[in-house]
Enzyme design. Structure first.
Site, PDB file in Angstrom:
ATOM      1  N   GLY A   1       0.337   5.820   0.000  1.00 52.58           N
ATOM      2  CA  GLY A   1      -0.492   7.143   0.234  1.00 52.58           C
ATOM      3  C   GLY A   1       0.150   8.141   0.157  1.00 52.58           C
TER       4      GLY A   1
ATOM      5  N   TYR B   1       0.882   9.821   2.760  1.00 54.01           N
ATOM      6  CA  TYR B   1       1.911  10.071   4.063  1.00 54.01           C
ATOM      7  C   TYR B   1       2.897   9.019   4.389  1.00 54.01           C
ATOM      8  CZ  TYR B   1      -1.923  13.640   5.015  1.00 54.01           C
ATOM      9  OH  TYR B   1      -2.823  14.806   4.923  1.00 54.01           O
ATOM     10  N   GLY B   2       2.891   7.933   3.418  1.00 53.08           N
ATOM     11  CA  GLY B   2       3.787   6.965   3.604  1.00 53.08           C
ATOM     12  C   GLY B   2       3.396   5.634   2.768  1.00 53.08           C
TER      13      GLY B   2
ATOM     14  N   GLY C   1       0.896  -1.230   0.051  1.00 55.97           N
ATOM     15  CA  GLY C   1      -0.137   0.103   0.083  1.00 55.97           C
ATOM     16  C   GLY C   1       1.045   1.269  -0.003  1.00 55.97           C
TER      17      GLY C   1
ATOM     18  N   LYS D   1       5.269   0.066   8.333  1.00 53.31           N
ATOM     19  CA  LYS D   1       4.794   1.373   7.626  1.00 53.31           C
ATOM     20  C   LYS D   1       6.010   2.342   7.759  1.00 53.31           C
ATOM     21  CE  LYS D   1       1.241   5.003   7.751  1.00 53.31           C
ATOM     22  NZ  LYS D   1      -0.036   5.598   8.263  1.00 53.31           N
TER      23      LYS D   1
ATOM     24  N   ASP E   1     -13.082   7.994  11.663  1.00 51.39           N
ATOM     25  CA  ASP E   1     -12.970   7.392   9.968  1.00 51.39           C
ATOM     26  C   ASP E   1     -13.379   6.107  10.193  1.00 51.39           C
ATOM     27  OD1 ASP E   1     -12.716   7.330   7.500  1.00 51.39           O
ATOM     28  OD2 ASP E   1     -10.747   7.404   7.342  1.00 51.39           O
TER      29      ASP E   1
ATOM     30  N   VAL F   1       3.407   0.980   3.045  1.00 48.72           N
ATOM     31  CA  VAL F   1       3.422   0.061   3.714  1.00 48.72           C
ATOM     32  C   VAL F   1       3.798  -1.217   3.136  1.00 48.72           C
ATOM     33  CG1 VAL F   1       1.782  -1.486   5.313  1.00 48.72           C
ATOM     34  CG2 VAL F   1       1.381   0.987   5.002  1.00 48.72           C
TER      35      VAL F   1
END
Length: 341
Positions: free
Chosen positions: A32, A34-35, A30, A52, A125, A37
């Protein structure tokens, strides 16, 4: 004799990872804003984990504060149904070399879309994509990157609209932990009917769909709204009566319907707290005493602090170096929840 763990470097999709030697077979699962994984194997325990790496966590004060908050929240989470930290490490041996740190969490097989409140934390969330499920049907809440402590002033951005409480959608009022109860109600409704309950195309459509189910609120609720725009908007709406939940959820049991009725209420003050919701008879056959450990209150004293980049970085370094793994209870009890019970 050098007792520090050894590290190796590996480039994965143009990002350099520097991880402890015990973590092998890194594979990106994964990425995104912000980082990213990676899955990995802990060779000492033979356990599959998710690691992560935050994207340049110390590029600015805002990024550093976000990194610190995520680290603090994950360190705080100690419950078998919440993704907590197995490990956190940095290859830096001193503060001057500290540029990155890595968060190690349990690897989860899938999430609910494809297959917590006493501590004073609001997730904000909760949605099927943030409920991870492993092969034993054990469920864990994940992604506390957006979680905020109760007392901090909060705005309603980034959260998936379909599971968002109405007071968050329009920033109606200072909201409380019952925003998560609304999300739980939406998820339970989706598990019951097999389809999303409120699939709004935009904010206004989302709100209209909600009110067609909950009914349009009366003057007592309208009085509570902070926003004059929200007050006048609600007054312009046609009078939707509250829907009959037994018609809305024909597959649900009487107790399931009663619980959904309590959670899916427009006024957050009228929704049950997590503690109260868990006392509902719907959960009688599932309740175990071990499910209710007494959580330590979360210390959010830094959540609203204005600190320099160097100060945030020092706080992160201190948290990484002080990490002690939480001894985990080996539970094979399956969290199988059927909607017809």
């Amino acid at each position: 004799m050098d007792m520090r763990p050894h590290f190796y470097r590996e480039e994965i999709n143009s990002t350099m990872w520097e991880v402890q030697e015990k973590y092998t077979r890194l594979k990106q699962i994964g990425t995104g804003a912000y980082g990213s994984v990676c899955s990995a194997i802990n060779e000492k325990t033979k356990e599959k984990v998710a690691i992560k790496k935050l994207h340049r966590p110390f590029q600015s004060e805002i990024f550093a504060k976000r990194a610190y908050r995520e680290l603090r929240l994950l360190k705080h989470m100690k419950h078998e149904n919440v993704i907590g930290l197995l490990d956190v490490f940095t290859s830096a041996s001193c503060f001057d070399d500290f540029q990155d740190f890595y968060l190690v969490m349990p690897y989860m097989f899938t999430d609910l879309s494809r297959y917590i409140h006493k501590a004073g934390i609001i997730h904000r969330d909760l949605k099927p994509g943030n409920l991870a499920v492993n092969q034993d049907c054990e469920l864990k809440i994940l992604d506390f990157g957006l979680a905020r402590s109760t007392d901090a002033e909060m705005t309603g951005y980034v959260v998936t609209r379909w599971y968002r409480a109405p007071e968050v959608i329009l920033n109606w009022m200072h909201y409380t932990q019952t925003v998560d109860i609304w999300s739980v109600g939406c998820i339970m409704a989706e598990m019951t009917n097999g389809k999303t309950l409120f699939k709004g195309k935009d904010y206004m459509d989302q709100l209209t769909q909600i009110m067609k189910v909950t009914g349009v609120p009366g003057p007592e609720f309208i009085q509570k709204l902070d926003s004059p725009e929200a007050k006048s908007y609600i007054k312009t709406l046609p009078h939707f009566p509250r829907k009959d939940f037994s018609t809305l959820f024909p597959k649900a049991s009487a107790q399931g319907i009663e619980l959904l009725e309590k959670m899916l209420v427009l006024d957050g003050d009228e929704r049950p707290t997590a503690e109260l919701a868990l006392e509902h008879p719907y959960f009688d056959s599932l309740r175990e005493q071990d499910d209710f450990p007494q959580p330590e209150p979360y210390d959010d004293s830094h959540d609203n602090a204005t600190l320099s980049l160097d100060e945030w970085k020092r706080l992160c370094f201190r948290e990484v170096k002080s990490f002690v793994p939480f001894p985990r209870r080996d539970s094979k009890r399956k969290n199988t929840l059927t909607m017809s019970q």
